[in-house]
Design an enzyme around this catalytic site. Structure first.
Site, PDB file in Angstrom:
ATOM      1  N   VAL A 156     -36.782  61.580 -52.882  1.00 41.19           N
ATOM      2  CA  VAL A 156     -37.511  62.699 -53.483  1.00 41.19           C
ATOM      3  C   VAL A 156     -38.014  63.689 -52.437  1.00 41.19           C
ATOM      4  O   VAL A 156     -38.125  64.885 -52.700  1.00 41.19           O
ATOM      5  CB  VAL A 156     -38.676  62.186 -54.372  1.00 41.19           C
ATOM      6  CG1 VAL A 156     -39.769  61.536 -53.533  1.00 41.19           C
ATOM      7  CG2 VAL A 156     -39.237  63.303 -55.217  1.00 41.19           C
ATOM      8  N   GLY A 206     -36.369  67.196 -51.352  1.00 44.00           N
ATOM      9  CA  GLY A 206     -36.589  68.451 -52.056  1.00 44.00           C
ATOM     10  C   GLY A 206     -38.037  68.725 -52.426  1.00 44.00           C
ATOM     11  O   GLY A 206     -38.352  69.779 -52.957  1.00 44.00           O
ATOM     12  N   HIS A 207     -38.927  67.792 -52.174  1.00 40.11           N
ATOM     13  CA  HIS A 207     -40.334  67.943 -52.611  1.00 40.11           C
ATOM     14  C   HIS A 207     -41.274  67.602 -51.475  1.00 40.11           C
ATOM     15  O   HIS A 207     -41.805  66.499 -51.449  1.00 40.11           O
ATOM     16  CB  HIS A 207     -40.604  67.029 -53.802  1.00 40.11           C
ATOM     17  CG  HIS A 207     -41.800  67.404 -54.611  1.00 40.11           C
ATOM     18  ND1 HIS A 207     -43.072  66.966 -54.331  1.00 40.11           N
ATOM     19  CD2 HIS A 207     -41.919  68.188 -55.704  1.00 40.11           C
ATOM     20  CE1 HIS A 207     -43.917  67.443 -55.230  1.00 40.11           C
ATOM     21  NE2 HIS A 207     -43.232  68.184 -56.075  1.00 40.11           N
ATOM     22  N   PHE A 208     -41.580  68.368 -50.629  1.00 41.00           N
ATOM     23  CA  PHE A 208     -41.059  69.682 -50.284  1.00 41.00           C
ATOM     24  C   PHE A 208     -40.527  69.593 -48.863  1.00 41.00           C
ATOM     25  O   PHE A 208     -41.201  68.985 -48.017  1.00 41.00           O
ATOM     26  CB  PHE A 208     -42.165  70.726 -50.362  1.00 41.00           C
ATOM     27  CG  PHE A 208     -42.817  70.821 -51.716  1.00 41.00           C
ATOM     28  CD1 PHE A 208     -42.188  71.489 -52.753  1.00 41.00           C
ATOM     29  CD2 PHE A 208     -44.041  70.217 -51.949  1.00 41.00           C
ATOM     30  CE1 PHE A 208     -42.800  71.582 -54.004  1.00 41.00           C
ATOM     31  CE2 PHE A 208     -44.642  70.306 -53.199  1.00 41.00           C
ATOM     32  CZ  PHE A 208     -44.028  70.980 -54.230  1.00 41.00           C
ATOM     33  N   VAL A 240     -44.529  65.764 -50.271  1.00 40.85           N
ATOM     34  CA  VAL A 240     -45.624  65.377 -51.157  1.00 40.85           C
ATOM     35  C   VAL A 240     -45.018  64.567 -52.302  1.00 40.85           C
ATOM     36  O   VAL A 240     -44.041  65.000 -52.921  1.00 40.85           O
ATOM     37  CB  VAL A 240     -46.359  66.618 -51.721  1.00 40.85           C
ATOM     38  CG1 VAL A 240     -47.433  66.211 -52.721  1.00 40.85           C
ATOM     39  CG2 VAL A 240     -46.971  67.438 -50.585  1.00 40.85           C
TER      40      VAL A 240
END
Length: 141
Positions: A45, A48-50, A55
């Site tokens: 995850v 892409g986050h972030f 986070v």
């Protein structure tokens, strides 16, 4: 009673990459659970986050609480071999961001347990500070 990842997998149907619990520190079937999730930079995850500012998404904190609550429900003898489905979410609040290196402590107290449903209150903490909370509803099938 404590549960290892192998024992958690005997209760929950979730598997990598969606089994979010690393251990269960305490479970009182039908009453409460305390579980852990170790947040690592290697989790997909964070691509892409972030990028550059990883986070953990709030929805994954809520899912972690739901999985912990499901352990408390499905540890009851009458629910052995069943699946707990997410039935609802109320009063979700996020108070602080969760980042790689954090250990989420997931506490869920079951408030109601019926033949086909349950309801509980979950709190997620990092270093003793509340980072998220929610009321969770489970359907058992």
């Amino acid at each position: 009673m404590k549960l290892t990842i192998t024992e958690i997998q005997e209760i929950l149907p979730h598997r990598y990459p969606f089994l979010l619990l690393d251990s269960v520190e305490e479970v009182i079937p039908g009453e409460r659970v305390v579980a852990k999730k170790n947040v690592t930079v290697n989790e997909q995850v964070f691509q892409g986050h972030f990028p550059g500012n990883p986070v953990l998404p709030g929805v994954l904190i809520i899912e972690s609480l739901a999985q912990a609550g499901a352990v408390a429900l499905l540890s009851m003898p009458e629910f052995k071999g069943k699946t707990a489905y997410f039935g609802g979410l109320d009063k979700a609040k996020f108070r602080q961001k969760v980042t790689p290196g954090d250990t989420l402590i997931l506490e869920v107290e079951l408030l109601k347990v019926r033949a086909s449903a349950g309801m509980g209150k979950g709190v997620a903490k990092v270093n003793g500070k509340k980072v998220a909370e929610a009321e969770l509803t489970f359907m058992i099938g």
